[in-house]
Each structure stands twice: as C-alpha cells, then as structure tokens.
Design a protein around this motif. Sequence first.
Motif, mmCIF file in Angstrom:
data_model
loop_
_atom_site.group_PDB
_atom_site.id
_atom_site.type_symbol
_atom_site.label_atom_id
_atom_site.label_comp_id
_atom_site.label_asym_id
_atom_site.label_seq_id
_atom_site.Cartn_x
_atom_site.Cartn_y
_atom_site.Cartn_z
ATOM 1 N N LEU A 59 -7.460 -8.879 7.556
ATOM 2 C CA LEU A 59 -6.122 -8.735 6.996
ATOM 3 C C LEU A 59 -6.106 -7.898 5.733
ATOM 4 O O LEU A 59 -5.163 -7.143 5.495
ATOM 5 C CB LEU A 59 -5.513 -10.119 6.757
ATOM 6 N N PHE A 60 -7.157 -7.995 4.870
ATOM 7 C CA PHE A 60 -7.082 -7.150 3.679
ATOM 8 C C PHE A 60 -7.351 -5.679 4.007
ATOM 9 O O PHE A 60 -7.039 -4.799 3.204
ATOM 10 C CB PHE A 60 -7.922 -7.661 2.504
ATOM 11 N N MET A 61 -7.876 -5.394 5.175
ATOM 12 C CA MET A 61 -7.946 -3.999 5.631
ATOM 13 C C MET A 61 -6.597 -3.552 6.190
ATOM 14 O O MET A 61 -6.109 -2.449 5.920
ATOM 15 C CB MET A 61 -9.032 -3.850 6.693
ATOM 16 N N ILE A 62 -5.956 -4.436 6.972
ATOM 17 C CA ILE A 62 -4.666 -4.092 7.575
ATOM 18 C C ILE A 62 -3.590 -3.924 6.515
ATOM 19 O O ILE A 62 -2.799 -2.970 6.555
ATOM 20 C CB ILE A 62 -4.259 -5.171 8.598
ATOM 21 N N THR A 63 -3.534 -4.829 5.538
ATOM 22 C CA THR A 63 -2.476 -4.763 4.526
ATOM 23 C C THR A 63 -2.583 -3.495 3.685
ATOM 24 O O THR A 63 -1.572 -2.881 3.334
ATOM 25 C CB THR A 63 -2.499 -5.994 3.611
ATOM 26 N N LEU A 64 -3.799 -3.079 3.374
ATOM 27 C CA LEU A 64 -3.960 -1.844 2.609
ATOM 28 C C LEU A 64 -3.544 -0.639 3.457
ATOM 29 O O LEU A 64 -2.921 0.305 2.948
ATOM 30 C CB LEU A 64 -5.409 -1.685 2.136
ATOM 31 N N ALA A 65 -3.857 -0.684 4.746
ATOM 32 C CA ALA A 65 -3.445 0.402 5.633
ATOM 33 C C ALA A 65 -1.922 0.493 5.723
ATOM 34 O O ALA A 65 -1.348 1.589 5.731
ATOM 35 C CB ALA A 65 -4.043 0.188 7.021
ATOM 36 N N TYR B 111 0.179 -0.463 3.363
ATOM 37 C CA TYR B 111 0.621 0.079 2.074
ATOM 38 C C TYR B 111 0.447 1.602 2.028
ATOM 39 O O TYR B 111 1.352 2.330 1.623
ATOM 40 C CB TYR B 111 -0.165 -0.563 0.930
ATOM 41 N N LEU B 112 -0.730 2.083 2.435
ATOM 42 C CA LEU B 112 -1.020 3.519 2.375
ATOM 43 C C LEU B 112 -0.065 4.316 3.259
ATOM 44 O O LEU B 112 0.480 5.343 2.839
ATOM 45 C CB LEU B 112 -2.465 3.776 2.806
ATOM 46 N N SER B 113 0.159 3.845 4.471
ATOM 47 C CA SER B 113 1.036 4.558 5.394
ATOM 48 C C SER B 113 2.465 4.611 4.867
ATOM 49 O O SER B 113 3.117 5.660 4.889
ATOM 50 C CB SER B 113 1.018 3.875 6.769
ATOM 51 N N ALA B 114 2.949 3.476 4.374
ATOM 52 C CA ALA B 114 4.327 3.415 3.895
ATOM 53 C C ALA B 114 4.523 4.268 2.646
ATOM 54 O O ALA B 114 5.556 4.931 2.488
ATOM 55 C CB ALA B 114 4.712 1.964 3.615
ATOM 56 N N THR B 115 3.540 4.273 1.758
ATOM 57 C CA THR B 115 3.646 5.077 0.537
ATOM 58 C C THR B 115 3.645 6.566 0.875
ATOM 59 O O THR B 115 4.424 7.350 0.312
ATOM 60 C CB THR B 115 2.493 4.760 -0.417
ATOM 61 N N ARG C 125 10.282 1.840 1.431
ATOM 62 C CA ARG C 125 10.105 0.969 0.270
ATOM 63 C C ARG C 125 9.896 -0.464 0.737
ATOM 64 O O ARG C 125 9.078 -1.206 0.190
ATOM 65 C CB ARG C 125 11.315 1.054 -0.666
ATOM 66 N N PHE C 126 10.665 -0.880 1.750
ATOM 67 C CA PHE C 126 10.495 -2.224 2.310
ATOM 68 C C PHE C 126 9.084 -2.392 2.873
ATOM 69 O O PHE C 126 8.412 -3.392 2.619
ATOM 70 C CB PHE C 126 11.523 -2.476 3.412
ATOM 71 N N LEU C 127 8.617 -1.402 3.638
ATOM 72 C CA LEU C 127 7.298 -1.509 4.262
ATOM 73 C C LEU C 127 6.171 -1.422 3.231
ATOM 74 O O LEU C 127 5.115 -2.044 3.406
ATOM 75 C CB LEU C 127 7.132 -0.426 5.325
ATOM 76 N N THR C 128 6.385 -0.669 2.142
ATOM 77 C CA THR C 128 5.391 -0.651 1.069
ATOM 78 C C THR C 128 5.274 -2.046 0.463
ATOM 79 O O THR C 128 4.167 -2.559 0.237
ATOM 80 C CB THR C 128 5.787 0.358 -0.023
ATOM 81 N N GLY C 129 6.411 -2.678 0.188
ATOM 82 C CA GLY C 129 6.394 -4.046 -0.319
ATOM 83 C C GLY C 129 5.765 -5.004 0.675
ATOM 84 O O GLY C 129 5.047 -5.937 0.297
ATOM 85 N N PHE C 130 6.006 -4.784 1.960
ATOM 86 C CA PHE C 130 5.439 -5.629 3.015
ATOM 87 C C PHE C 130 3.917 -5.620 2.940
ATOM 88 O O PHE C 130 3.260 -6.661 3.042
ATOM 89 C CB PHE C 130 5.910 -5.107 4.371
ATOM 90 N N GLY C 131 3.340 -4.438 2.734
ATOM 91 C CA GLY C 131 1.884 -4.336 2.616
ATOM 92 C C GLY C 131 1.363 -4.963 1.340
ATOM 93 O O GLY C 131 0.357 -5.682 1.349
ATOM 94 N N ILE C 132 2.055 -4.721 0.215
ATOM 95 C CA ILE C 132 1.621 -5.281 -1.065
ATOM 96 C C ILE C 132 1.684 -6.800 -1.048
ATOM 97 O O ILE C 132 0.791 -7.494 -1.552
ATOM 98 C CB ILE C 132 2.476 -4.712 -2.217
ATOM 99 N N LEU D 147 -5.475 7.259 -4.355
ATOM 100 C CA LEU D 147 -6.181 6.132 -4.973
ATOM 101 C C LEU D 147 -6.423 5.021 -3.951
ATOM 102 O O LEU D 147 -7.487 4.395 -3.930
ATOM 103 C CB LEU D 147 -5.374 5.600 -6.156
ATOM 104 N N GLY D 148 -5.431 4.782 -3.092
ATOM 105 C CA GLY D 148 -5.590 3.759 -2.072
ATOM 106 C C GLY D 148 -6.691 4.085 -1.076
ATOM 107 O O GLY D 148 -7.422 3.198 -0.631
#
Length: 503
Positions: free
Chosen positions: A108-114, A116-120, A136-143, A210-211
């Motif tokens: 999950l910590f690999m998926i959540t960062l992915a 975040y990166l995609s949404a950003t 913005r919603f999906l970036t927050g979803f990952g964070i 950075l991500g």
Amino acid sequence: MSAPAASPAPGPAATGTVTTNVPSRLDRLPWSRWHWMIVIGLGTVWILDGLEVTTVGNIAGRLSEEGSGLSITSAQVTGIAAALYVAGACAGALFFGWLTDRYGRKKLFMITLAVYLSATALTALSFDAWWFFTFRFLTGFGIGGEYAAINSAIDELIPARFRGRVDLIINGTYWLGAIGGALLSIVMLNTDIFPKDLGWRLTFGLGVVLGLVILLVRRHVPESPRWQFIHGRGDQAEELVASVEEGIEEERGEPLPPAEGEITIEQRKSIGFGVIARTVFGKYPKRAVLGLALFIGQAFLYNAITFGFGAILTTFFDVPTGATGYYFAVIAAGNLLGPLLLGKLFDTLGRRVMISSTYLLSGLLLFVTAWLFDQGSLNAVTMTACWCVVLFFASAGASSAYLTVSEVFPMETRAMAIAFFYAIGTAAGGISGPLVFADLTKSGVVADTVLAFQIGASLMCAAGLVAVFLAVKAERRSLEDIAAPLSTAPARTGAPASSAQAT
C-alpha cells in the motif's frame, strides 16, 4: 553491510498457531543504516505534502490571472479545490487504511505514492477547472493513504526506545516542505524567470521529481515483519529479521544481545471491519476519546492561526500580499523545530507528560497572543514571533497525536485506526475550520480574530487536559505490550503482550 532491506519473495500465506520472538528482536536492535533507510524511504513524503499544500495556497492568485493557461478563480482554488483535496485525503486514508491492514504495509505505501505522483503530474497539465479539481481530489486521495500505510509501517519497524522521537520528527517534516513551498512559490511565480502559464506547472512537476526519488528509495523498504507473522507469513518474517540482524552485526562488528520474550499468535489472513470497530471503540474507549480529543484540538488551533494568517497580516499590519510567504516560512520553521528539539523527551520524560504539556502550553500561549493582539501590543514581526512560539509546542503536540493513535491500538487495527482519526482531524481542520474561522479572521475586526484564537486555544487546552488523565504510558514499550494483538493466543513462555490492558 549485506542488503536486508528487501522483503523475501512473497509466498502463499498459511495460518496456524505460532510462537515468535520477532517483536522483541526488532525492539532490541541498535540504530543502524537499515533504520535510516526506512526513515528516508517512508518519512520524506511528508515534505511533499507540506510542499503541495503550501504551494497551492501561494499560487492561487497566479492561477486566477489572465494568461495563466487555466480558467479558474482564486476563490475556487482556495475553496473548492482545497475542500476536494481534504475530502480526497479523508477518503484515501479510510480506503487505503483498510487495505493496509488487510494486504500489508509495503504494497500500500507503494500504491499510495504512485497515486500521488500520477495525480500531481496530471494536475500540472490542467487545462480547465474540472480537470484541476479532479486531480486535486486524487492527489489528496494518495496523500491520505500515505498517512495510514506509512505511520503503521514506521512504528512496527522502529525499535521501541526510538519510536516516539522518530515518529514525531517524521510527521514534523511536513513543515520542511511548507518552508520549501513558501520559498519555491516566490521563485516560480516570478514572471521575469518563468511565463505566467509555466511557473505554476513546473512547481507541480518538481513535486513529481521529488516523489520519484522517494519511490526509488522506498522500493527497498521491507514489509512489516509484525504484519507478516500475524497474517500467516511467519517464515518470511523470520527470514527478514534474520537478514536485518546479520547486516547490523556486520555493520557494528559485534553480535547482537539475545532477545527476550515471545508471543504466541493464532494467524489469520484478514480481520473484518466490524471486529476493528468493536476493538477500537468497545475494548479501548478511553484511548478512542484520547485520539479524538488530540486530533480535533490540534486541527482547530492550527486553523485558528494558519487559515487566516495572510489576511491578518495584510489587514491589521499592512503587510503586502506578495510578502506574506516570507512570514509563513518563518512560522513553518517554528513548527519544524518543535518535533526536532522536543521529540526525544517523548521517549525519556514520557508520553503523558509531553503530550499534555505541549497541548496545554500551546493553548495557553495562544490565549496570551490573543490578549496582546487585542491590546494592540503587536506588529507583524512580534505577531509572527508569537505564532512561532505557540506552534513550536503545538507542532510537537500535533505530531504526537499521530504517534498516539498508531501505537495504542492492536496491530491488526493500526492502519485503520490511524486512518479514522486522521480523517476526523483532517475533516475538522479542512471543513469545520474554514467555516468557523473564515469570516472571523477576514472581517477586519480585532475582536473577531481574538475570538478565533480563543476558540483554537480552548480546544487545544481541553485536549491537553484529556491527555493528563487518559494518555497511555507507551514510551520504550513494545507495541504488543501497549495493546496485545487480537490474534494473541495463550503464550507458551513469557509474552511481551500479556500485560496490555484494555482502556
């Protein structure tokens, strides 16, 4: 040093009753390069979160200007987009928190960062308001998912005697990102350097770069052995811990001391949400009240100050709008120093003393700040200095809220508990906070801003008083001792979890 960082190749989970000393072996480890790898791989994402939130707040004005390449108003950026980011963070925390307890920390910590990166990256390509809002919603979803997956993994991998300070410092690095975001926006929004339609896009692009660097380090971070032995992967847990021990002995040039204490577990592949809810709120009601008080208190104090800080500076002290980023960087520095300088005391003086004192001190100091402001005794510099002192203590307290909910509930519920309390605190800060403080801090009436400060200070002090009576003595104790795993079976030998009580 040999490379113990990667998890053994996953195999099929097999359930049964096993006795293991994996927790005591992890807790007796000395600090090593392996632990630094975990801290860097998992902890640095909070820098991205701070960078993300601060940058968006600072570029709101630029996005609304003609020629920015995006048809959107400043109010939509700080209102709709900010609310969607918060909603995404709450939803992501709950969704990924449930998956983290079920499928493991590493996946999950690999998926959540992915996510975040995609949404950003896609935010940087925004061409219309709906696109910007969606990502913005999906970036927050990952964070949001990061908070649950990472805090649970960190607490389960870091030795008990270092757990408090490491957790506080990692959560506090959000403010390092905030400093970077405040200063970065000054450069990126300079039209002498970048065109109006490019600078803000490059800001998001830098977050992606950075991500990606963090992702390269994070792929070496292992699965939690504690999660493995409970979920039928005891052989993988044993192999992983043995490889870590071998690497540390090679690094130090001496054998490790023997581990003391075992725990007997009835392994299971998954645990239902109903069991998790009954455990958190039925078996540990006092701890649930403590978690809610800490998260809500810090959320309201922070919104009382940070939500309207720019408006306060420009309205009451005639600070130019373009200069507020410098003041925010100073405030963020105060926030960063709190966990850095006070973190060790949470492991030495103890949780109850430090949690209650940081909450009470920050609340009382904000009351003093409100009184000085009401008396007309402050200017822009002294007001910022007062905020720095308040937030020096508040930041350590707020970080201890994450530490508390990540260590006082059983292992099987840990990620979901973090997710729930994070979602409550984030919703209070991102939804209730603006509703309460928006008009108060922007009205131009001194008494309204004083009231905003007093509301935040009151809730922070109330949470501090709750901590005086309900904070758990968790310093230097094994996680299994603080809250016995739900899968614990009668121990064959002295088990470290046997003394954990439901409160």
